[in-house]
Write a protein that holds these residues in place. Structure first.
Motif, PDB file in Angstrom:
ATOM      1  N   TYR A 226       0.824  -1.209   0.000  1.00  0.00           N
ATOM      2  CA  TYR A 226       0.000   0.000   0.000  1.00  0.00           C
ATOM      3  C   TYR A 226       0.860   1.261   0.000  1.00  0.00           C
ATOM      4  CZ  TYR A 226      -3.948  -3.062   1.067  1.00  0.00           C
ATOM      5  OH  TYR A 226      -4.910  -4.041   1.008  1.00  0.00           O
ATOM      6  N   TRP A 229      -0.474   3.145   3.901  1.00  0.00           N
ATOM      7  CA  TRP A 229      -1.329   2.434   4.842  1.00  0.00           C
ATOM      8  C   TRP A 229      -1.088   2.957   6.259  1.00  0.00           C
ATOM      9  CZ3 TRP A 229      -5.361  -0.660   4.241  1.00  0.00           C
ATOM     10  CH2 TRP A 229      -5.792  -1.421   5.331  1.00  0.00           C
ATOM     11  N   ASP A 233      -5.731   2.994   0.850  1.00  0.00           N
ATOM     12  CA  ASP A 233      -5.618   1.601   0.407  1.00  0.00           C
ATOM     13  C   ASP A 233      -5.201   1.540  -1.069  1.00  0.00           C
ATOM     14  OD1 ASP A 233      -7.887   2.435  -0.839  1.00  0.00           O
ATOM     15  OD2 ASP A 233      -9.188   0.829  -0.077  1.00  0.00           O
ATOM     16  N   VAL A 235      -2.778   0.841  -3.906  1.00  0.00           N
ATOM     17  CA  VAL A 235      -1.670  -0.110  -4.038  1.00  0.00           C
ATOM     18  C   VAL A 235      -0.620   0.430  -5.000  1.00  0.00           C
ATOM     19  CG1 VAL A 235      -1.047  -2.423  -4.873  1.00  0.00           C
ATOM     20  CG2 VAL A 235      -3.097  -2.111  -3.500  1.00  0.00           C
TER      21      VAL A 235
END
Length: 309
Positions: A226, A229, A233, A235
């Motif tokens: 991530y 994080w 969220d 990626v």
């Protein structure tokens, strides 16, 4: 007849989309670390086996490396032995080591070999002890700057991939349990059991490098690495080895061995390392054979791989 042709057309398009990826990866070795939910969910387990067999029949050379944390904990519990972790690693007493060996080589590996072999005589199980595949010395945990003894946990010192290469050349799928023989002289002198429990992420990365694999794939229980994080969220789909190295100190402890493994792999000859969501059925095929891919891909700093995506 024309209706049947029409309804089958999307399947043909899907196959044609995979063609450039099939061409690119043909004959290449892919090391896959099997873990997380994919190890304990029956449907995911079966889908994983199908993916690996598909890779083999598509002309790739898959190698599977596995651990078995949940199964080891369950067996220790049954035997009334405590599961203890220090620095993110399992404290492995000699009694626990016997359980680790039994569960990995006698249960998890056997089940996976069986699932793969439903599709033909393809998979062969082995451990890092076999044919001197993996050698390790005692690993100490670093907790707040202090060196802590966590028992029979090993750090890989050498890989001899000859037996795995021979199996691949014979068209087999090696399935390898992350146990290594001890290369500690004092261990043998003191009557130690001669084997170490090795982190499966680390073992998969070391083996991928030793085999000169095209790709290391690590199955996890998250979508990938991530960006920020827990505030986001989002990626990270791709990053270089240097970019990953900068992020390592701030990663969640569970991701550290996975991302360290990816870093080791791409800095030692592996073209790409990928962390993918093992909770998604057929995630391996989605990652290798589609333009979008899923998860996070790590590439070397001087990425000269033609057409890498």
């Amino acid at each position: 007849m024309s209706t049947r042709k029409h309804t089958a057309l999307p399947k043909a398009r899907t196959l044609i989309e995979a063609l450039p990826w099939l061409t690119r990866h043909h004959g290449k070795t892919v090391v896959i670390k099997f873990g997380g939910n994919a190890m304990i969910d029956e449907e995911l387990k079966r889908a994983f086996a199908q993916d690996v067999v598909f890779l083999r029949h598509a002309g790739l050379r898959p190698v599977v490396v596995h651990g078995g944390g949940p199964q080891i904990s369950a067996q220790l519990d049954l035997l009334g032995l405590e599961s203890e972790f220090k620095g993110g690693l399992r404290v492995t007493t000699p009694e626990a080591m016997n359980v680790v060996r039994m569960v990995l080589a006698g249960q998890v590996q056997r089940e996976l070999v069986g699932l793969l072999n439903e599709h033909g005589p393809l998979a062969i199980g082995m451990t890092g002890e076999d044919a001197h595949l993996m050698a390790a010395t005692k690993h100490y945990a670093d907790i707040d700057g202090e060196r802590v003894d966590i028992g029979r946990v090993g750090e890989i010192t050498a890989i001899d991939p000859g037996a795995v290469q021979a199996l691949l050349d014979d068209g087999r799928i090696p399935v390898i349990s992350s146990i290594a023989r001890s290369s500690d002289a004092e261990d043998a002198a003191s009557g130690g059991s001669g084997v170490y429990n090795v982190n499966a992420d680390t073992a998969a990365a070391a083996l991928a490098a030793a085999l000169g694999a095209e790709t290391l794939m690590v199955l996890t229980d998250v979508e990938g690495l991530y960006e920020d994080w827990p505030d986001s969220d989002e990626v990270i789909s791709r990053l270089t080895a240097s970019e990953l190295e900068k992020l390592l100190p701030d990663l969640a402890s569970g991701m550290v061995p996975k991302m360290r493994g990816c870093l080791h792999a791409v800095r030692n000859g592996v073209h790409t390392a990928r962390v993918i969501d093992g909770r998604v059925q057929h995630s391996i095929l989605l990652e290798i054979f589609t333009d979008e891919g899923i998860g996070t891909m790590v590439v070397p700093d001087a990425n000269t791989i033609e057409g890498a995506t």
